[in-house]
Design a protein around this motif. Structure first.
Motif, PDB file in Angstrom:
ATOM      1  N   GLY A 108      12.840   4.346  18.339  1.00  0.00           N
ATOM      2  CA  GLY A 108      13.175   2.949  18.498  1.00  0.00           C
ATOM      3  C   GLY A 108      13.027   2.158  17.218  1.00  0.00           C
ATOM      4  N   PRO A 109      13.782   1.084  17.088  1.00  0.00           N
ATOM      5  CA  PRO A 109      13.769   0.313  15.844  1.00  0.00           C
ATOM      6  C   PRO A 109      12.419  -0.311  15.534  1.00  0.00           C
ATOM      7  N   GLN A 110      11.661  -0.692  16.579  1.00  0.00           N
ATOM      8  CA  GLN A 110      10.384  -1.341  16.339  1.00  0.00           C
ATOM      9  C   GLN A 110       9.393  -0.398  15.665  1.00  0.00           C
ATOM     10  N   TRP A 111       9.495   0.902  15.973  1.00  0.00           N
ATOM     11  CA  TRP A 111       8.593   1.884  15.350  1.00  0.00           C
ATOM     12  C   TRP A 111       8.739   1.858  13.831  1.00  0.00           C
ATOM     13  N   PHE A 112       9.973   1.875  13.340  1.00  0.00           N
ATOM     14  CA  PHE A 112      10.190   1.883  11.900  1.00  0.00           C
ATOM     15  C   PHE A 112       9.896   0.515  11.292  1.00  0.00           C
ATOM     16  N   ALA A 113      10.372  -0.539  11.955  1.00  0.00           N
ATOM     17  CA  ALA A 113      10.230  -1.882  11.402  1.00  0.00           C
ATOM     18  C   ALA A 113       8.769  -2.298  11.280  1.00  0.00           C
ATOM     19  N   SER A 114       7.901  -1.747  12.128  1.00  0.00           N
ATOM     20  CA  SER A 114       6.493  -2.160  12.131  1.00  0.00           C
ATOM     21  C   SER A 114       5.645  -1.430  11.096  1.00  0.00           C
ATOM     22  N   GLN A 115       6.240  -0.502  10.346  1.00  0.00           N
ATOM     23  CA  GLN A 115       5.447   0.321   9.438  1.00  0.00           C
ATOM     24  C   GLN A 115       5.107  -0.375   8.125  1.00  0.00           C
ATOM     25  N   GLY A 116       5.890  -1.369   7.724  1.00  0.00           N
ATOM     26  CA  GLY A 116       5.678  -1.994   6.421  1.00  0.00           C
ATOM     27  C   GLY A 116       4.532  -2.982   6.410  1.00  0.00           C
ATOM     28  N   LYS A 117       4.138  -3.367   5.194  1.00  0.00           N
ATOM     29  CA  LYS A 117       3.161  -4.433   5.029  1.00  0.00           C
ATOM     30  C   LYS A 117       3.776  -5.750   5.509  1.00  0.00           C
ATOM     31  N   PRO A 118       2.998  -6.831   5.621  1.00  0.00           N
ATOM     32  CA  PRO A 118       3.563  -8.109   6.067  1.00  0.00           C
ATOM     33  C   PRO A 118       4.822  -8.494   5.288  1.00  0.00           C
ATOM     34  N   GLU A 119       5.845  -8.864   6.036  1.00  0.00           N
ATOM     35  CA  GLU A 119       7.142  -9.251   5.496  1.00  0.00           C
ATOM     36  C   GLU A 119       7.895  -8.076   4.863  1.00  0.00           C
ATOM     37  N   ARG A 120       7.436  -6.851   5.118  1.00  0.00           N
ATOM     38  CA  ARG A 120       8.131  -5.656   4.624  1.00  0.00           C
ATOM     39  C   ARG A 120       8.470  -4.764   5.809  1.00  0.00           C
ATOM     40  N   THR A 121       9.476  -3.915   5.642  1.00  0.00           N
ATOM     41  CA  THR A 121       9.973  -3.122   6.767  1.00  0.00           C
ATOM     42  C   THR A 121      10.074  -1.647   6.414  1.00  0.00           C
ATOM     43  N   GLY A 122       9.425  -0.806   7.203  1.00  0.00           N
ATOM     44  CA  GLY A 122       9.637   0.627   7.141  1.00  0.00           C
ATOM     45  C   GLY A 122       8.757   1.375   6.170  1.00  0.00           C
ATOM     46  N   PHE A 123       9.017   2.672   6.096  1.00  0.00           N
ATOM     47  CA  PHE A 123       8.342   3.552   5.156  1.00  0.00           C
ATOM     48  C   PHE A 123       9.079   3.564   3.824  1.00  0.00           C
ATOM     49  N   ARG A 124       8.364   3.952   2.776  1.00  0.00           N
ATOM     50  CA  ARG A 124       8.975   4.234   1.488  1.00  0.00           C
ATOM     51  C   ARG A 124       8.411   5.563   0.979  1.00  0.00           C
ATOM     52  N   SER A 125       9.281   6.354   0.396  1.00  0.00           N
ATOM     53  CA  SER A 125       8.864   7.627  -0.194  1.00  0.00           C
ATOM     54  C   SER A 125       8.762   7.429  -1.700  1.00  0.00           C
ATOM     55  N   PHE A 126       7.541   7.359  -2.201  1.00  0.00           N
ATOM     56  CA  PHE A 126       7.309   7.132  -3.623  1.00  0.00           C
ATOM     57  C   PHE A 126       7.192   8.469  -4.343  1.00  0.00           C
ATOM     58  N   SER A 127       8.046   8.691  -5.339  1.00  0.00           N
ATOM     59  CA  SER A 127       7.904   9.856  -6.221  1.00  0.00           C
ATOM     60  C   SER A 127       6.931   9.446  -7.331  1.00  0.00           C
ATOM     61  N   VAL A 128       5.717   9.946  -7.286  1.00  0.00           N
ATOM     62  CA  VAL A 128       4.688   9.507  -8.226  1.00  0.00           C
ATOM     63  C   VAL A 128       4.388  10.625  -9.220  1.00  0.00           C
ATOM     64  N   SER A 129       4.439  10.294 -10.513  1.00  0.00           N
ATOM     65  CA  SER A 129       4.098  11.256 -11.566  1.00  0.00           C
ATOM     66  C   SER A 129       3.395  10.513 -12.689  1.00  0.00           C
ATOM     67  N   GLY A 130       3.013  11.250 -13.708  1.00  0.00           N
ATOM     68  CA  GLY A 130       2.324  10.625 -14.830  1.00  0.00           C
ATOM     69  C   GLY A 130       0.832  10.861 -14.793  1.00  0.00           C
ATOM     70  N   ARG A 131       0.044   9.842 -15.156  1.00  0.00           N
ATOM     71  CA  ARG A 131      -1.392   9.998 -15.401  1.00  0.00           C
ATOM     72  C   ARG A 131      -2.239   9.866 -14.147  1.00  0.00           C
ATOM     73  N   VAL A 132      -1.855  10.547 -13.063  1.00  0.00           N
ATOM     74  CA  VAL A 132      -2.662  10.529 -11.848  1.00  0.00           C
ATOM     75  C   VAL A 132      -3.146  11.945 -11.534  1.00  0.00           C
ATOM     76  N   ARG A 133      -4.200  12.021 -10.745  1.00  0.00           N
ATOM     77  CA  ARG A 133      -4.764  13.339 -10.403  1.00  0.00           C
ATOM     78  C   ARG A 133      -3.810  14.158  -9.531  1.00  0.00           C
ATOM     79  N   ASN A 134      -3.225  13.508  -8.537  1.00  0.00           N
ATOM     80  CA  ASN A 134      -2.408  14.233  -7.565  1.00  0.00           C
ATOM     81  C   ASN A 134      -1.011  13.625  -7.468  1.00  0.00           C
ATOM     82  N   PRO A 135      -0.103  13.999  -8.365  1.00  0.00           N
ATOM     83  CA  PRO A 135       1.269  13.484  -8.275  1.00  0.00           C
ATOM     84  C   PRO A 135       1.993  14.094  -7.082  1.00  0.00           C
ATOM     85  N   GLY A 136       3.140  13.535  -6.751  1.00  0.00           N
ATOM     86  CA  GLY A 136       3.944  14.068  -5.654  1.00  0.00           C
ATOM     87  C   GLY A 136       4.636  12.963  -4.897  1.00  0.00           C
ATOM     88  N   VAL A 137       5.300  13.336  -3.786  1.00  0.00           N
ATOM     89  CA  VAL A 137       5.947  12.351  -2.924  1.00  0.00           C
ATOM     90  C   VAL A 137       4.899  11.790  -1.973  1.00  0.00           C
TER      91      VAL A 137
END
Length: 583
Positions: A394-423
């Protein structure tokens, strides 16, 4: 003088002889390079009964490149004859893409490349992990029978540095592991996904698609659900998906569908992540979207840096077709050839059509006049990946995942100077500080956060003071950047921001398609000015404004973002000598 019927003269006109007034003898062969019979036979043996259509030109060039390790001029001439194309047309396409090695061993005496090519990724994350050291060490270690070249991002930033031996990647590469890979030098084989067709079906996969095909769900229902969920295109632009579906459906049939799996933005690897783990969730979403816009043909454009994934998709799509799950659309898998610009939707469409990947002028837009001149839906892999979950939960499941005033999930590709890079899958609006501390295990030992790229090479560079800004569409635009495809590269107090910006500008200079002068010349000029130092702030600012205002597509328009970011947010680095990126 009557210009429509000019008098004949005694000169060397087309009907005049060049000797004692006689007619010129007819040529026995046409002008231009003649087709070598052996080369023609070799090309015919590779093509066999494959269609000789223009849109398959790049696929046929790959056949020659894969078999011989390069493409000779005789083979180009033979291919042109087989496809009934001008040799110039074939040549301009073959030389546009970096993965085709075009050599002329007949006329110019150019030698073919070494039997094995090793490509060392020199994107930002890989250079920060030691790629420049590898580039210096590998030629002597591997010997004269191996060609070592620089290459742009390979989509393995979380396992930097990345090196491709032939078409097979070696990640977390060292000189020794690369040497071992060269010794083995295997051909690519299909990737074995964590969830294959049988496993996906067992877990309820394709039930939604079957309901749609069987009339148990309506297209209008699906469009409304996706729209209510707030799903946006996750390839970079962030255009509302439901609205895009409606716009394409409003265009006259026949309509087509093009799926972008050419994530060449440095720092981006989320599509690879999802396809390696759960490709059928993406495939089901793709087939649903094709049904919604009534696309009789679907073209899946896969970057050449992912050969195992491309072969896997071919196998899994055959299983889907064999089960009768795609009667409404024919899926064509097309192979890129090493061109970042083909991540731009109209350039990708040009490439699918067998041409150079040159962005088109708009309007008309792709939704109106796209592939082969037909209205075309264009989406990326991750957007399609979320379709099934949104419709089932249902649409509410996805829409409710974001922070206030934001909608949905985001897949962040993280690399660089961090201990555990990845999606890292996190709610929309997650901040850099939260990503580092809650998802990546903190900064690497001895490193303190100094800056970050929120959206890959083109998204700008931002300082520590932006660490608590929400990472989402519309947040960074007013500050000279954007999140784009959510490719996040973390920088530390050990990094020279001028060197970071120079690395990114070199990438844009290499990847510019050359169609427009502001981008083609502007990126090269910027590199020279940035390398020379000290930076001429006024001149670089003026050059950046020109590129932004006059370039045809987003590459040239966004290329100055990292440079301007350094000028605006890291003025202290301008006074320091330029340093190399290093581990």
């Amino acid at each position: 003088m009557n210009i429509h019927n000019p008098p004949k003269t005694g000169g060397n006109g087309p009907d005049q002889g060049s000797g004692k007034g006689g007619r010129r003898k007819a040529r026995r062969t046409p002008k231009g390079r003649q087709v070598d019979p052996q080369a023609l036979s070799e090309v015919q043996a590779l093509l066999i009964d494959k269609p000789r259509r223009r849109d398959l030109l790049i696929e046929h060039l790959h056949l020659i490149q894969d078999h011989y390790g390069h493409i000779s001029a005789p083979h180009l001439a033979a291919l042109a004859q087989e496809m009934r194309m001008a040799q110039a047309e074939v040549y301009e396409v073959a030389t546009f893409y970096s993965h085709f090695d075009v050599v002329d061993v007949v006329k110019e005496g150019e030698a073919p490349p070494a039997p094995v090519t090793v490509r060392v990724c020199d994107s930002l994350s890989c250079c920060m992990a030691g790629a420049n050291t590898l580039l210096a060490e590998l030629p002597a270690k591997l010997g004269k029978d191996v060609r070592v070249v620089r290459a742009p991002c390979m989509g393995a930033c979380d396992h930097a540095p990345a090196v491709a031996v032939g078409h097979m990647q070696t990640v977390n590469a060292t000189a020794d592991t690369v040497a071992a890979a060269v010794k083995a030098h295997p051909h690519p084989h299909a990737w074995k996904p964590q969830t294959d067709f049988a496993g996906y079906r067992k877990a309820g996969g394709y039930s939604l698609l079957k309901d749609l095909l069987g009339g148990k769900r309506t297209i209008d229902e699906l469009v409304k659900t996706v729209s209510d969920a707030g799903l946006r295109g996750l390839g970079g632009a962030g255009f509302p998906t439901g609205r895009k579906w409606s716009l394409v459906r409003a265009e006259p049939a026949p309509r087509l569908f093009a799926v972008n799996c050419d994530e060449g933005e440095p720092g981006t690897f989320k599509d690879r992540h999802y396809l390696e783990r759960d490709p059928h969730r993406f495939i089901e979403g793709m087939l649903i979207a094709a049904f919604v816009v009534e696309a009789a043909d679907t073209y899946l454009y896969v970057r050449d840096e992912y050969p195992e994934i491309r072969l896997m998709l071919l196998e899994e799509l055959d299983k889907v077709a064999a089960e009768g799950l795609s009667p409404h659309t024919k899926v064509h898998v097309r192979r890129g050839a090493g061109a970042y610009i083909c991540g731009e939707e109209s350039a990708m469409i040009e490439s699918i059509e067998g041409k150079r990947g040159l962005p088109r002028h708009r309007p008309p837009y792709v939704a109106q006049k796209g592939l082969f001149g037909r209205p075309t839906l264009e989406q990326n892999v991750e957007t399609m990946y979320w379709i099934r979950d949104i419709i089932e939960k249902g649409p509410q499941w996805f829409a409710s995942q974001g922070k206030p005033e934001r909608t949905g999930f985001r897949s962040f590709s993280v690399s660089g100077r961090v201990r555990n890079p990845g999606v890292k899958v996190a709610p929309a609006g997650t901040t850099i500080r939260e990503l580092i501390e809650n998802y990546c295990g903190g900064m690497q030992d001895g490193h303190a956060l100094k800056g970050f790229l929120p959206g890959g090479a083109s998204g700008g560079i931002f300082p520590l003071s932006f660490a608590d800004h929400p990472l989402d569409f519309g947040t960074f635009e007013k500050h000279g950047g954007f999140v784009g495809s959510h490719a996040v590269v973390i920088l530390s107090d050990k990094d020279d921001m001028k060197a970071v910006a120079l690395n990114l500008m070199k990438f844009f200079a290499d990847e510019s398609c050359g169609q427009c002068t502001p981008c083609r010349v502007g990126t090269e000029k910027a590199v020279k000015l940035m390398e020379r130092g000290p930076w001429n702030v006024d001149l670089l600012t003026e050059l950046s404004a020109l590129m932004r205002d006059a370039s045809i597509c987003g590459l040239g328009q966004a290329a100055p973002n990292p440079l301007l970011s350094v000028l605006n947010y890291f003025p202290e680095d301008l006074e320091k000598p330029l340093q190399d990126l290093a581990p």
